[in-house]
Scaffold this motif. Structure first.
Motif, PDB file in Angstrom:
ATOM      1  N   PRO A   6      53.675  17.485  34.788  1.00 46.60           N
ATOM      2  CA  PRO A   6      54.102  18.734  34.149  1.00 46.60           C
ATOM      3  C   PRO A   6      55.232  19.422  34.913  1.00 46.60           C
ATOM      4  O   PRO A   6      55.451  19.157  36.102  1.00 46.60           O
ATOM      5  N   LYS A   7      55.928  20.281  34.207  1.00 46.14           N
ATOM      6  CA  LYS A   7      56.995  21.069  34.818  1.00 46.14           C
ATOM      7  C   LYS A   7      56.354  22.254  35.536  1.00 46.14           C
ATOM      8  O   LYS A   7      55.731  23.102  34.890  1.00 46.14           O
ATOM      9  N   ILE A   8      56.496  22.285  36.847  1.00 47.24           N
ATOM     10  CA  ILE A   8      55.789  23.302  37.639  1.00 47.24           C
ATOM     11  C   ILE A   8      56.791  24.191  38.376  1.00 47.24           C
ATOM     12  O   ILE A   8      57.610  23.703  39.164  1.00 47.24           O
ATOM     13  N   PHE A   9      56.696  25.470  38.134  1.00 48.84           N
ATOM     14  CA  PHE A   9      57.522  26.452  38.841  1.00 48.84           C
ATOM     15  C   PHE A   9      56.708  27.008  40.009  1.00 48.84           C
ATOM     16  O   PHE A   9      55.590  27.495  39.815  1.00 48.84           O
ATOM     17  N   ILE A  10      57.304  26.920  41.214  1.00 51.31           N
ATOM     18  CA  ILE A  10      56.612  27.425  42.413  1.00 51.31           C
ATOM     19  C   ILE A  10      57.462  28.524  43.059  1.00 51.31           C
ATOM     20  O   ILE A  10      58.307  28.250  43.928  1.00 51.31           O
ATOM     21  N   PRO A  11      57.279  29.765  42.648  1.00 52.66           N
ATOM     22  CA  PRO A  11      57.974  30.864  43.324  1.00 52.66           C
ATOM     23  C   PRO A  11      57.556  30.921  44.798  1.00 52.66           C
ATOM     24  O   PRO A  11      56.369  30.772  45.116  1.00 52.66           O
ATOM     25  N   GLY A  12      58.523  31.105  45.673  1.00 52.96           N
ATOM     26  CA  GLY A  12      58.223  31.112  47.114  1.00 52.96           C
ATOM     27  C   GLY A  12      58.111  29.712  47.688  1.00 52.96           C
ATOM     28  O   GLY A  12      57.467  29.496  48.719  1.00 52.96           O
ATOM     29  N   HIS A  13      58.786  28.752  47.054  1.00 49.64           N
ATOM     30  CA  HIS A  13      58.578  27.326  47.365  1.00 49.64           C
ATOM     31  C   HIS A  13      59.072  26.879  48.735  1.00 49.64           C
ATOM     32  O   HIS A  13      58.760  25.785  49.169  1.00 49.64           O
ATOM     33  N   LYS A  14      59.869  27.719  49.427  1.00 45.40           N
ATOM     34  CA  LYS A  14      60.409  27.267  50.723  1.00 45.40           C
ATOM     35  C   LYS A  14      59.712  27.903  51.904  1.00 45.40           C
ATOM     36  O   LYS A  14      60.145  27.742  53.041  1.00 45.40           O
ATOM     37  N   GLY A  18      54.191  28.535  49.923  1.00 47.11           N
ATOM     38  CA  GLY A  18      54.758  27.733  48.837  1.00 47.11           C
ATOM     39  C   GLY A  18      55.194  26.337  49.255  1.00 47.11           C
ATOM     40  O   GLY A  18      55.038  25.380  48.482  1.00 47.11           O
ATOM     41  N   LEU A  19      55.731  26.208  50.462  1.00 47.35           N
ATOM     42  CA  LEU A  19      56.278  24.904  50.878  1.00 47.35           C
ATOM     43  C   LEU A  19      55.214  23.796  50.938  1.00 47.35           C
ATOM     44  O   LEU A  19      55.448  22.699  50.424  1.00 47.35           O
ATOM     45  N   PRO A  20      54.051  24.038  51.554  1.00 48.74           N
ATOM     46  CA  PRO A  20      53.029  22.979  51.558  1.00 48.74           C
ATOM     47  C   PRO A  20      52.560  22.605  50.152  1.00 48.74           C
ATOM     48  O   PRO A  20      52.239  21.443  49.899  1.00 48.74           O
ATOM     49  N   ILE A  21      52.532  23.578  49.241  1.00 49.54           N
ATOM     50  CA  ILE A  21      52.153  23.282  47.852  1.00 49.54           C
ATOM     51  C   ILE A  21      53.202  22.363  47.223  1.00 49.54           C
ATOM     52  O   ILE A  21      52.887  21.356  46.589  1.00 49.54           O
ATOM     53  N   GLU A  59      55.529  24.655  32.564  1.00 49.56           N
ATOM     54  CA  GLU A  59      54.190  24.506  31.973  1.00 49.56           C
ATOM     55  C   GLU A  59      53.109  25.077  32.896  1.00 49.56           C
ATOM     56  O   GLU A  59      52.022  25.430  32.471  1.00 49.56           O
ATOM     57  N   ILE A  60      53.446  25.104  34.174  1.00 52.30           N
ATOM     58  CA  ILE A  60      52.518  25.626  35.183  1.00 52.30           C
ATOM     59  C   ILE A  60      53.318  26.509  36.148  1.00 52.30           C
ATOM     60  O   ILE A  60      54.448  26.161  36.513  1.00 52.30           O
ATOM     61  N   VAL A  61      52.727  27.620  36.549  1.00 50.60           N
ATOM     62  CA  VAL A  61      53.341  28.471  37.574  1.00 50.60           C
ATOM     63  C   VAL A  61      52.338  28.632  38.716  1.00 50.60           C
ATOM     64  O   VAL A  61      51.173  28.956  38.481  1.00 50.60           O
ATOM     65  N   ILE A  62      52.801  28.361  39.929  1.00 49.32           N
ATOM     66  CA  ILE A  62      51.949  28.591  41.104  1.00 49.32           C
ATOM     67  C   ILE A  62      52.660  29.643  41.957  1.00 49.32           C
ATOM     68  O   ILE A  62      53.611  29.350  42.682  1.00 49.32           O
ATOM     69  N   ASP A  63      52.203  30.883  41.823  1.00 48.21           N
ATOM     70  CA  ASP A  63      52.902  32.008  42.449  1.00 48.21           C
ATOM     71  C   ASP A  63      52.560  32.125  43.929  1.00 48.21           C
ATOM     72  O   ASP A  63      51.434  32.464  44.291  1.00 48.21           O
TER      73      ASP A  63
END
Ligand SMILES: NC(=O)c1ccc[n+]([C@@H]2O[C@H](COP(=O)([O-])OP(=O)(O)OC[C@H]3O[C@@H](n4cnc5c(N)ncnc54)[C@H](OP(=O)(O)O)[C@@H]3O)[C@@H](O)[C@H]2O)c1
Length: 106
Positions: A6-14, A18-21, A59-63
């Motif tokens: 799925p298309k996953i948006f991870i705000p705070g990804h760096k 967020g980075l380990p996710i 499709e998924i957001v992991i904030d």
């Protein structure tokens, strides 16, 4: 069959949470991860968040984005921290709802 990529948006990804996710999902083979820095997408701005969801349709957001401060900052700037974090969360909740993203994790 359930979408395995799925298309996953991870705000705070760096950053710290967020980075380990991001790395874990990458290791599991997800090739549709989306990340934006706060310069690229300021999550406090509702219009910008709406435009982003319209274009990307995650499709998924992991904030894992937030204005974070130590104890000192929380004591010194309670209004700023509370307001910015509520803006970020509310904009993500609203855009997820509006664009049919049914999986929003905080
Ligand atoms: N670290 C922990 O041990 C821990 C434990 C439990 C819960 N948490 C929670 O997890 C969340 C993240 O914590 P963290 O430690 O990962 O914080 P962090 O390292 O300071 O990272 C915060 C992230 O949020 C992004 N961000 C902040 N304001 C933004 C905005 N206006 N628009 C877009 N992105 C924005 C930052 O993006 P830029 O870098 O691009 O500015 C950064 O990627 C917080 O809610 C925190 O309370 C953390």
């Amino acid at each position: 069959m359930e979408n395995q990529n799925p298309k996953i948006f991870i705000p705070g990804h760096k950053r710290m949470v967020g980075l380990p996710i991001w790395r874990l999902l990458e290791e599991k083979g997800n090739s549709k991860l989306i990340g934006r820095s706060s310069r690229e997408l300021d999550l406090r701005k509702q219009c910008a968040v709406t435009r982003f969801f319209e274009q990307e349709k995650p499709e998924i957001v992991i904030d894992s984005a937030a204005k974070v401060g130590a104890i000192w900052a929380n004591q010194e700037y309670p209004y700023t921290l509370l307001m910015e974090n509520l803006q970020i969360q509310n904009n993500l909740i609203e855009a997820s709802h509006h664009f049919g993203c049914e999986n929003l994790y905080f």
